[in-house]
Design a protein around this motif. Structure first.
Motif, PDB file in Angstrom:
ATOM      1  N   ASP A   1      -4.969   1.005   2.470  1.00 14.69           N
ATOM      2  CA  ASP A   1      -4.954   2.429   2.157  1.00 14.69           C
ATOM      3  C   ASP A   1      -5.764   3.157   3.216  1.00 14.69           C
ATOM      4  OD1 ASP A   1      -4.362   4.753   0.797  1.00 14.69           O
ATOM      5  OD2 ASP A   1      -5.956   4.532  -0.680  1.00 14.69           O
TER       6      ASP A   1
ATOM      7  N   SER B   1      -0.328   4.394   4.822  1.00 20.23           N
ATOM      8  CA  SER B   1      -1.598   3.654   4.753  1.00 20.23           C
ATOM      9  C   SER B   1      -1.876   2.837   6.013  1.00 20.23           C
ATOM     10  CB  SER B   1      -1.605   2.734   3.530  1.00 20.23           C
ATOM     11  OG  SER B   1      -0.520   1.826   3.576  1.00 20.23           O
TER      12      SER B   1
ATOM     13  N   GLY C   1       0.837  -1.200   0.000  1.00 26.59           N
ATOM     14  CA  GLY C   1       0.000   0.000   0.000  1.00 26.59           C
ATOM     15  C   GLY C   1       0.865   1.239   0.000  1.00 26.59           C
TER      16      GLY C   1
END
Length: 243
Positions: A213, A41, A37
């Motif tokens: 995320d 995140s 990610g």
């Protein structure tokens, strides 16, 4: 296979920032889960919560039957069973390679020195550094330091290995030698949770890839599912940017 790591509704707030927002994840015994990610995140925060280096705002973490997030948990004993490899090696500069690897088994586990050194040499053979046993960290390359850090973690015979972006501080030509050791561990059945930007490693070693995320798990699946047929727009956008 039983669940070795179980994270339930993990939340971590830094002031108004929600670094983790009700994240739940399991890692089975012998499974390699790679967390990917964008920066910020929540990947490293999630990883560090597994051995309570990061204290959650709410939520629960178990390793086998140990309730890690219980304030009465024997956290020192639990951490003895969880190997952790960071971005920046954290080797003791005044100790030789052999000394770095044997110090914890001798001091924490009370392993006899001869036994600890024999185990350390086995591990140095495994990571391709037996000839560096007497070297000091300053005499090693970044890739060599990281392989020593992995050997040091393995010397405690952990049941779980956590890797927090272990190659991000390395020169590109040194990345492969570290990833090869990690791939060998994955193939050998070590339970591993890995935060990394190395998508090649994720494809080769992961049983499951998790995309995060903004403090949440957006999507997860096998490497083939995620890299070839991601469903979520945020996942697709991230992968298109980095692949």
């Amino acid at each position: 296979m039983s669940d070795r790591i179980r994270i339930v509704d993990a939340c971590k707030n830094f002031g108004a920032l929600k670094a983790l927002n009700k994240v739940s994840l399991t890692v089975k015994a012998g499974e390699t889960v790679v967390v990917i990610g964008p920066s910020g995140s929540g990947k490293s925060t999630l990883l560090r919560s597994v051995n309570r280096l990061e204290v959650l705002t709410s939520g629960d973490v178990w390793i086998d039957d140990d309730h890690v997030t219980n304030r009465n948990a024997e956290i020192r004993r639990i951490r003895e069973e969880v190997g952790m490899v960071f971005q920046n090696f954290n080797l003791f500069p005044h100790l030789s390679v052999l000394g770095n690897i044997t110090i914890s088994p001798i001091k924490v586990k009370k392993t006899p020195r001869t036994q600890a050194e024999a185990k350390a040499m086995e591990l140095l053979e495994r990571v391709g550094l037996a000839d560096k046993r007497d070297a000091l960290p300053e005499q090693l390359s970044g890739g060599q330091k990281q392989r020593v850090a992995i050997a040091r973690a393995l010397a405690m015979e952990p049941k779980v290995m956590l890797f927090d972006e272990p190659t991000s501080a390395l020169d590109p030509e040194m990345v492969k030698e570290v990833l090869d050791v990690m791939l060998d561990l994955a193939k050998g059945g070590m339970t591993m949770m890995v935060v990394t930007h190395e998508m090649g490693f994720a494809k080769a070693a992961a049983d499951r890839v998790v995309f995060m995320d903004q403090g949440e798990i957006i999507e997860s699946g096998t490497p083939q599912q995620l890299f070839a047929a991601a469903k979520n727009e945020r996942t697709i956008k991230f992968l298109n940017h980095i692949l």
